[in-house]
Design a protein around this motif. Sequence first.
Motif, mmCIF file in Angstrom:
data_model
loop_
_atom_site.group_PDB
_atom_site.id
_atom_site.type_symbol
_atom_site.label_atom_id
_atom_site.label_comp_id
_atom_site.label_asym_id
_atom_site.label_seq_id
_atom_site.Cartn_x
_atom_site.Cartn_y
_atom_site.Cartn_z
ATOM 1 N N LEU A 113 0.824 -1.209 0.000
ATOM 2 C CA LEU A 113 0.000 0.000 0.000
ATOM 3 C C LEU A 113 0.858 1.259 0.000
ATOM 4 O O LEU A 113 1.993 1.252 0.499
ATOM 5 C CB LEU A 113 -0.917 0.012 1.234
ATOM 6 N N HIS A 114 0.300 2.320 -0.549
ATOM 7 C CA HIS A 114 0.956 3.623 -0.498
ATOM 8 C C HIS A 114 0.735 4.205 0.898
ATOM 9 O O HIS A 114 -0.411 4.332 1.341
ATOM 10 C CB HIS A 114 0.345 4.541 -1.565
ATOM 11 N N LYS A 115 1.791 4.529 1.604
ATOM 12 C CA LYS A 115 1.677 4.954 3.001
ATOM 13 C C LYS A 115 0.760 6.154 3.197
ATOM 14 O O LYS A 115 0.037 6.241 4.181
ATOM 15 C CB LYS A 115 3.065 5.286 3.567
ATOM 16 N N LYS A 166 0.406 -1.030 -7.583
ATOM 17 C CA LYS A 166 0.420 -2.010 -8.661
ATOM 18 C C LYS A 166 1.807 -2.153 -9.268
ATOM 19 O O LYS A 166 2.573 -1.193 -9.337
ATOM 20 C CB LYS A 166 -0.578 -1.607 -9.747
ATOM 21 N N GLU A 167 2.100 -3.378 -9.716
ATOM 22 C CA GLU A 167 3.385 -3.618 -10.369
ATOM 23 C C GLU A 167 3.317 -3.072 -11.790
ATOM 24 O O GLU A 167 2.341 -3.286 -12.509
ATOM 25 C CB GLU A 167 3.673 -5.126 -10.400
#
Length: 279
Positions: A35-37, A44-45
Amino acid sequence: MPATVWKGFLSFGLVSFPVRLFSAARAESVHFHMLHKTDLSRVKEVWFCAEENKPIDRSDIAKGYEVSKGEYVTVEDDELKNIAPTTATTMEILQFVASDDVDPLYFESSYYVAHDEKVSKPYALFTAALAEAKHHAIAKLTMHNREHVVLIRPTGGGLVLHTLYYSDELHKANKAEAPKSKFSSKELEMAKTLVGQLTASFKPADFHDTYRENVERLIEEKKKSQEITTIKQPRKPPAMDLMEALKRSLKVHGAAVEKPQKSHGRATAKKIATKRKAA
């Protein structure tokens, strides 16, 4: 219905019959998403081309083998399929070995071997022959872009297949040399007694992943805003004489360390035997 991992034929001399492989086991663990902090959104890759400095689609990706620095030979999926050996569709038995001949160190993955209901007699005959002879079969099988040496063994009226590591895949350089330390006959006897005290039938259901359970409890406690349960780690055990350590270990597990007195020799020996049987 479980997913078929491989399907083809098992060849035993001039006898050949269809089989399917199903995964026999899979390691379980708690899976986390990245997750983005700042906003806890999913990350996503992205496939990124370093030369053009931009993201690309998966369809634009090719397989390449580096033959020299920066120089590649590309290979298509159809080309790999066209050079697959005959073991891609048929497992041919190469030899038979005693049931205890292969070191478990070579075992990689396990699969259930299922028979075709329309052609079940050869499967049943092959399984019975292995069980009666107390032997396992060695064969070759190609799947997942790799040719495996496999061991097939009877169990519970059916067959289980284990893929094996090749000899050059074992990290023999990591093998520790046996110590040259000496020990007394009394120490050996006490160690053997301790082994006897801890001997029991292996029951897989008795064992569980404590770490996974702790992670699941942590997630549940955080979800409910509860106090986090922490695990106190054991202190480093104090250094002690080997004989003393054996004596204490035997005492913990209920073994009689001292020799029985002559007047009560039979009774004491009977008690020890009873305790061992109960253990």
